[in-house]
Design a protein around this motif. Sequence first.
Motif, PDB file in Angstrom:
ATOM      1  N   SER A  37      -3.302  11.988  -9.707  1.00  0.00           N
ATOM      2  CA  SER A  37      -3.723  13.055 -10.620  1.00  0.00           C
ATOM      3  C   SER A  37      -5.162  12.843 -11.082  1.00  0.00           C
ATOM      4  CB  SER A  37      -2.793  13.120 -11.831  1.00  0.00           C
ATOM      5  OG  SER A  37      -1.512  13.535 -11.430  1.00  0.00           O
ATOM      6  N   ARG A  38      -5.516  11.607 -11.389  1.00  0.00           N
ATOM      7  CA  ARG A  38      -6.898  11.305 -11.798  1.00  0.00           C
ATOM      8  C   ARG A  38      -7.874  11.610 -10.668  1.00  0.00           C
ATOM      9  NH1 ARG A  38      -8.919   6.475 -13.255  1.00  0.00           N
ATOM     10  NH2 ARG A  38     -10.697   7.682 -13.902  1.00  0.00           N
ATOM     11  N   LEU A  39      -7.499  11.233  -9.433  1.00  0.00           N
ATOM     12  CA  LEU A  39      -8.367  11.542  -8.288  1.00  0.00           C
ATOM     13  C   LEU A  39      -8.603  13.051  -8.194  1.00  0.00           C
ATOM     14  CD1 LEU A  39      -6.912   9.211  -5.490  1.00  0.00           C
ATOM     15  CD2 LEU A  39      -9.208   9.072  -6.470  1.00  0.00           C
ATOM     16  N   ARG A  40      -7.540  13.825  -8.358  1.00  0.00           N
ATOM     17  CA  ARG A  40      -7.667  15.283  -8.284  1.00  0.00           C
ATOM     18  C   ARG A  40      -8.543  15.811  -9.418  1.00  0.00           C
ATOM     19  NH1 ARG A  40      -1.931  14.666  -7.374  1.00  0.00           N
ATOM     20  NH2 ARG A  40      -1.460  14.977  -5.176  1.00  0.00           N
ATOM     21  N   GLU A  41      -8.272  15.356 -10.641  1.00  0.00           N
ATOM     22  CA  GLU A  41      -9.025  15.817 -11.811  1.00  0.00           C
ATOM     23  C   GLU A  41     -10.515  15.498 -11.693  1.00  0.00           C
ATOM     24  OE1 GLU A  41      -7.056  13.882 -15.073  1.00  0.00           O
ATOM     25  OE2 GLU A  41      -5.219  15.055 -14.784  1.00  0.00           O
ATOM     26  N   GLU A  42     -10.843  14.348 -11.110  1.00  0.00           N
ATOM     27  CA  GLU A  42     -12.241  13.915 -10.984  1.00  0.00           C
ATOM     28  C   GLU A  42     -12.929  14.499  -9.747  1.00  0.00           C
ATOM     29  OE1 GLU A  42     -13.937  11.964 -13.184  1.00  0.00           O
ATOM     30  OE2 GLU A  42     -12.197  11.889 -14.502  1.00  0.00           O
ATOM     31  N   GLY A  43     -12.183  15.243  -8.929  1.00  0.00           N
ATOM     32  CA  GLY A  43     -12.758  15.842  -7.732  1.00  0.00           C
ATOM     33  C   GLY A  43     -12.959  14.880  -6.583  1.00  0.00           C
ATOM     34  N   ALA A  44     -12.304  13.726  -6.632  1.00  0.00           N
ATOM     35  CA  ALA A  44     -12.447  12.727  -5.568  1.00  0.00           C
ATOM     36  C   ALA A  44     -11.378  12.868  -4.494  1.00  0.00           C
ATOM     37  CB  ALA A  44     -12.390  11.310  -6.165  1.00  0.00           C
ATOM     38  N   TRP A  45     -10.297  13.538  -4.788  1.00  0.00           N
ATOM     39  CA  TRP A  45      -9.147  13.675  -3.884  1.00  0.00           C
ATOM     40  C   TRP A  45      -9.516  14.488  -2.646  1.00  0.00           C
ATOM     41  CZ3 TRP A  45      -3.958  12.231  -3.860  1.00  0.00           C
ATOM     42  CH2 TRP A  45      -3.110  12.931  -3.012  1.00  0.00           C
ATOM     43  N   VAL A  46      -9.202  13.960  -1.465  1.00  0.00           N
ATOM     44  CA  VAL A  46      -9.275  14.731  -0.225  1.00  0.00           C
ATOM     45  C   VAL A  46      -7.870  14.834   0.356  1.00  0.00           C
ATOM     46  CG1 VAL A  46     -10.196  14.842   2.127  1.00  0.00           C
ATOM     47  CG2 VAL A  46     -11.661  14.055   0.253  1.00  0.00           C
ATOM     48  N   PHE A  47      -7.215  13.682   0.521  1.00  0.00           N
ATOM     49  CA  PHE A  47      -5.883  13.651   1.116  1.00  0.00           C
ATOM     50  C   PHE A  47      -5.288  12.277   0.888  1.00  0.00           C
ATOM     51  CE2 PHE A  47      -2.982  12.848   4.694  1.00  0.00           C
ATOM     52  CZ  PHE A  47      -2.174  13.973   4.604  1.00  0.00           C
ATOM     53  N   ALA A  48      -3.973  12.198   0.830  1.00  0.00           N
ATOM     54  CA  ALA A  48      -3.301  10.899   0.706  1.00  0.00           C
ATOM     55  C   ALA A  48      -1.916  11.007   1.315  1.00  0.00           C
ATOM     56  CB  ALA A  48      -3.205  10.467  -0.750  1.00  0.00           C
ATOM     57  N   GLY A  49      -1.371   9.858   1.680  1.00  0.00           N
ATOM     58  CA  GLY A  49      -0.016   9.860   2.204  1.00  0.00           C
ATOM     59  C   GLY A  49       0.533   8.453   2.343  1.00  0.00           C
ATOM     60  N   GLY A  50       1.827   8.359   2.167  1.00  0.00           N
ATOM     61  CA  GLY A  50       2.537   7.116   2.432  1.00  0.00           C
ATOM     62  C   GLY A  50       3.178   7.209   3.805  1.00  0.00           C
ATOM     63  N   LEU A  51       3.294   6.096   4.467  1.00  0.00           N
ATOM     64  CA  LEU A  51       3.835   6.076   5.825  1.00  0.00           C
ATOM     65  C   LEU A  51       5.246   5.505   5.839  1.00  0.00           C
ATOM     66  CD1 LEU A  51       0.658   4.747   7.630  1.00  0.00           C
ATOM     67  CD2 LEU A  51       1.450   7.116   7.489  1.00  0.00           C
ATOM     68  N   GLN A  52       6.032   5.944   6.814  1.00  0.00           N
ATOM     69  CA  GLN A  52       7.360   5.375   7.024  1.00  0.00           C
ATOM     70  C   GLN A  52       7.218   3.923   7.454  1.00  0.00           C
ATOM     71  OE1 GLN A  52      10.321   6.805   6.505  1.00  0.00           O
ATOM     72  NE2 GLN A  52       9.504   8.807   5.937  1.00  0.00           N
ATOM     73  N   GLU A  53       8.327   3.202   7.479  1.00  0.00           N
ATOM     74  CA  GLU A  53       8.314   1.794   7.886  1.00  0.00           C
ATOM     75  C   GLU A  53       7.706   1.631   9.278  1.00  0.00           C
ATOM     76  OE1 GLU A  53      12.169   0.005   7.700  1.00  0.00           O
ATOM     77  OE2 GLU A  53      12.601   0.912   5.766  1.00  0.00           O
ATOM     78  N   ILE A  54       7.147   0.459   9.523  1.00  0.00           N
ATOM     79  CA  ILE A  54       6.486   0.167  10.805  1.00  0.00           C
ATOM     80  C   ILE A  54       7.458   0.290  11.984  1.00  0.00           C
ATOM     81  CG2 ILE A  54       6.814  -2.337  10.711  1.00  0.00           C
ATOM     82  CD1 ILE A  54       3.683  -0.442  11.938  1.00  0.00           C
ATOM     83  N   THR A  55       8.741   0.134  11.731  1.00  0.00           N
ATOM     84  CA  THR A  55       9.730   0.254  12.802  1.00  0.00           C
ATOM     85  C   THR A  55       9.800   1.673  13.361  1.00  0.00           C
ATOM     86  OG1 THR A  55      11.484   0.649  11.188  1.00  0.00           O
ATOM     87  CG2 THR A  55      11.145  -1.639  11.920  1.00  0.00           C
ATOM     88  N   THR A  56       9.226   2.644  12.661  1.00  0.00           N
ATOM     89  CA  THR A  56       9.236   4.025  13.142  1.00  0.00           C
ATOM     90  C   THR A  56       8.032   4.350  14.026  1.00  0.00           C
ATOM     91  OG1 THR A  56       8.053   4.909  11.229  1.00  0.00           O
ATOM     92  CG2 THR A  56      10.467   4.770  11.059  1.00  0.00           C
ATOM     93  N   ALA A  57       7.124   3.382  14.183  1.00  0.00           N
ATOM     94  CA  ALA A  57       5.891   3.618  14.941  1.00  0.00           C
ATOM     95  C   ALA A  57       6.162   3.759  16.441  1.00  0.00           C
ATOM     96  CB  ALA A  57       4.909   2.481  14.716  1.00  0.00           C
ATOM     97  N   THR A  58       5.334   4.567  17.088  1.00  0.00           N
ATOM     98  CA  THR A  58       5.315   4.711  18.538  1.00  0.00           C
ATOM     99  C   THR A  58       3.857   4.589  18.963  1.00  0.00           C
ATOM    100  OG1 THR A  58       7.179   6.241  18.447  1.00  0.00           O
ATOM    101  CG2 THR A  58       5.899   6.214  20.488  1.00  0.00           C
ATOM    102  N   THR A  59       3.607   3.843  20.036  1.00  0.00           N
ATOM    103  CA  THR A  59       2.249   3.647  20.517  1.00  0.00           C
ATOM    104  C   THR A  59       2.064   4.361  21.844  1.00  0.00           C
ATOM    105  OG1 THR A  59       2.098   1.511  19.410  1.00  0.00           O
ATOM    106  CG2 THR A  59       0.541   1.905  21.207  1.00  0.00           C
TER     107      THR A  59
END
Length: 121
Positions: A37-59
Amino acid sequence: MAQYMLSVHGNVDEIAADTRTMEELQPVFEAVERFNSRLREEGAWVFAGGLQEITTATTVDNTGDAPIVTDGPFAESKEHLGGFWVIEAADLDVALQWAKEGSQACQGKVEVRPFQVEPDA
């Protein structure tokens, strides 16, 4: 303004051994949301995200004669990317200040890296 990636890294063994309940994790989620919320309010926010566990990765490796798709992460490592923020900041010092706050909120290490500047066409 420059863009920076603030990436959150976690130790795979520690993550796997984490036995905290959702009730115990709730304050962390709330702290991260306050930070977002602070990032958004200060105009610094572009994008963010959390990732699933590493076991879900595909290379995917399409550098040879044929593409190769394998389950699992590209690098065998004890630490893996767990989530990230992309922010805009005037300079590295400002990005580092945001990273300090993000690290405290998510209770994890945060790596700061600037994006490459695209040349003018």
